[in-house]
Design an enzyme around this catalytic site. Structure first.
Site, PDB file in Angstrom:
ATOM      1  N   THR A 100       0.838  -1.205   0.000  1.00  7.68           N
ATOM      2  CA  THR A 100       0.000   0.000   0.000  1.00  7.68           C
ATOM      3  C   THR A 100       0.870   1.251   0.000  1.00  7.68           C
ATOM      4  O   THR A 100       0.664   2.175  -0.795  1.00  7.68           O
ATOM      5  CB  THR A 100      -0.930  -0.010   1.235  1.00  7.68           C
ATOM      6  OG1 THR A 100      -1.749  -1.178   1.155  1.00  7.68           O
ATOM      7  CG2 THR A 100      -1.807   1.225   1.290  1.00  7.68           C
ATOM      8  N   ASN A 122      -5.489  -9.372  -7.997  1.00  3.28           N
ATOM      9  CA  ASN A 122      -5.532 -10.167  -6.760  1.00  3.28           C
ATOM     10  C   ASN A 122      -6.834 -10.920  -6.570  1.00  3.28           C
ATOM     11  O   ASN A 122      -6.900 -11.840  -5.781  1.00  3.28           O
ATOM     12  CB  ASN A 122      -5.285  -9.260  -5.545  1.00  3.28           C
ATOM     13  CG  ASN A 122      -6.140  -8.019  -5.542  1.00  3.28           C
ATOM     14  OD1 ASN A 122      -6.198  -7.278  -6.519  1.00  3.28           O
ATOM     15  ND2 ASN A 122      -6.835  -7.789  -4.446  1.00  3.28           N
ATOM     16  N   CYS A 127     -11.167  -6.077   3.892  1.00  3.87           N
ATOM     17  CA  CYS A 127     -10.947  -4.669   4.232  1.00  3.87           C
ATOM     18  C   CYS A 127     -10.437  -4.611   5.660  1.00  3.87           C
ATOM     19  O   CYS A 127     -10.397  -5.600   6.356  1.00  3.87           O
ATOM     20  CB  CYS A 127     -12.209  -3.837   4.034  1.00  3.87           C
ATOM     21  SG  CYS A 127     -13.419  -4.047   5.314  1.00  3.87           S
TER      22      CYS A 127
HETATM   23  N1  PLP Z   1      -1.763  -4.523  -4.167  1.00  4.57           N
HETATM   24  C1  PLP Z   1      -2.302  -5.736  -4.315  1.00  4.57           C
HETATM   25  C2  PLP Z   1      -2.554  -6.271  -5.688  1.00  4.57           C
HETATM   26  C3  PLP Z   1      -2.619  -6.513  -3.202  1.00  4.57           C
HETATM   27  O1  PLP Z   1      -3.166  -7.723  -3.361  1.00  4.57           O
HETATM   28  C4  PLP Z   1      -2.363  -5.973  -1.913  1.00  4.57           C
HETATM   29  C5  PLP Z   1      -2.742  -6.736  -0.689  1.00  4.57           C
HETATM   30  O2  PLP Z   1      -3.851  -7.182  -0.552  1.00  4.57           O
HETATM   31  C6  PLP Z   1      -1.789  -4.700  -1.815  1.00  4.57           C
HETATM   32  C7  PLP Z   1      -1.504  -4.004  -2.954  1.00  4.57           C
HETATM   33  C8  PLP Z   1      -1.482  -4.089  -0.480  1.00  4.57           C
HETATM   34  O3  PLP Z   1      -0.302  -4.623   0.054  1.00  4.57           O
HETATM   35  P1  PLP Z   1      -0.006  -4.507   1.627  1.00  4.57           P
HETATM   36  O4  PLP Z   1      -0.937  -5.450   2.315  1.00  4.57           O
HETATM   37  O5  PLP Z   1       1.433  -4.915   1.774  1.00  4.57           O
HETATM   38  O6  PLP Z   1      -0.202  -3.085   2.015  1.00  4.57           O
END
Ligand code: PLP
Length: 384
Positions: free
Chosen positions: A72, A151, A328
């Site tokens: 994130t 994802n 979430c």
């Molecule tokens: N981007 C994608 C495609 C993800 O699947 C996720 C996690 O669910 C994230 C970003 C966020 O990563 P993090 O949990 O390390 O903040």
């Protein structure tokens, strides 16, 4: 009751090898990497060795790796840097991106003079590259932000093709590679990309650590200001044990990539075949059953059933952990913006995401299939 974990796209179990690398650091290397004394220098050396090891695996320069608190933060940093430091006035992205990208893009539009444009998808979830070319044919300096693999439905975008389109149009490119890093080879010496995002907990590393890859040509500033760590690009005392764990997880993932890939592919195939045999009428959102899709993810749309709305809850009672959308922060699940964006959402049907890892066994799949059969047991048609 044995719990069966089929939610590896949300997060993965920490590998023992990774824990073994982290624990001595956590317990014994307590120096601050910014301190100039011997104990601080020892910590700093671990940060830099980890950076070098990761860069070597990915084929980039160590200075291109900026450690962050995960995917994130890395996504936020990329989008903000493109706007603040690289002069982008437009962000082109997709409605099927992770919320870390969509919310970041919208925030940039709220704060700065930036336009957000969404590229279309084909019905199978692939980005419409012709539409992307049309958008980029005119307009201001642009950042394109398109994820490598989705994802939720596992669609994999053609990064090289997208990179060539961006290069031709003079646009910067960021890709959220959170779901593919550690699962697919990533060769940055062969791929022209400005930013790329990694999160350790998606491939058996620790939570709360990751990095942003940034092309050495891009001079960017920190979004978190303070002590000026990471050469001024990300302030805050480094998460030393997390960084060491991240490097160990990358090492583990790429040391036996073929072996773990073929194991997970076989596991997924068992699940697909079991579902098709027991539940005629199931569909796979994003064609997630295909070999060409992310091998860790299977997104299944079940035919209408009285238990559709309760399916996740009932499976949880059976000890099966899977997901119905992205988790979430409150732990609840909201309807999936990805399924809606790609046109797969159907309120009469449960769509469930099962995601697998190197630790998922055939027995796990067989047990899950039995539980799924109990939840979606045949019913009279007028009961639906
Ligand atoms: N981007 C994608 C495609 C993800 O699947 C996720 C996690 O669910 C994230 C970003 C966020 O990563 P993090 O949990 O390390 O903040």
């Amino acid at each position: 009751m044995r719990l069966i974990y089929l939610d590896n796209a949300a997060t993965t179990k920490l590998a023992q090898e990774v824990a073994d690398a982290m624990v001595p650091v956590l317990c014994e290397v307590y120096g601050n990497p910014s301190s100039s004394h011997a104990i601080g220098r020892k910590a700093k050396a671990l940060v830099e060795t980890s950076r070098r090891d990761i860069a070597k695996r990915l084929g980039c320069e160590p200075r291109s790796i900026i450690f962050t608190s995960g995917g994130t933060e890395a996504d936020n940093l990329a989008l903000r840097a493109a706007v603040k430091d690289l002069g982008c006035k437009r962000i082109v992205t997709s409605r099927a991106e992770h919320s870390a990208v969509i919310a970041s893009a919208e925030k940039m539009a709220d704060i700065f003079d930036v336009e957000v444009v969404y590229v279309n998808h084909h019905p199978d979830g692939m980005v419409d590259c012709e539409h992307l070319k049309e958008i980029l044919a005119s307009g201001p300096q642009t950042l394109v932000s398109l994820m490598h693999a989705n994802n939720e439905v596992g669609v994999i975008q053609p990064l090289e093709v997208i990179s060539n389109i961006c290069k031709e149009a003079g646009a910067f490119l960021h890709s959220d590679t959170v779901q593919t890093m550690g699962h697919y080879p990533i060769c940055l010496d062969a791929l022209d990309i400005d930013f790329l995002t990694c999160s350790a907990h998606k491939f058996h590393g620790p939570k709360g650590t990751g990095f942003l890859y940034t092309h050495p040509n891009n001079k960017i500033n920190s979004q978190i200001v303070g002590g000026g760590q990471e050469r001024g690009m990300r302030s805050g005392t480094e998460n030393l044990h997390g960084i060491v764990g991240l490097a160990a997880a990358i090492d583990l993932a790429y040391a036996d990539l073929e072996e773990h890939t073929s194991h997970v592919r076989a596991i997924k195939k068992r699940m697909v075949n079991g579902l098709l045999a027991k539940h005629p009428g199931v569909q796979f959102n994003g064609d997630s059953h295909l070999e060409s899709r992310l091998y860790t993810v299977l997104n299944v749309k079940f035919p209408p059933h009285p238990n559709s709305g309760m399916a996740l809850f009932l499976l949880d009672l059976e000890g099966i952990s899977c997901s119905g959308g992205s988790a979430c922060s409150s732990g609840a699940t909201t309807g999936s913006h990805v399924l809606k964006a790609l046109g797969y959402h159907d309120p009469k049907c449960a769509s469930l995401r099962f995601s697998f890892s190197r630790y998922t066994t055939e027995e796990d799949i067989d047990t899950a299939l039995e539980a799924i059969s109990r939840v979606f047991s045949p019913v009279e048609e007028d009961a639906v």
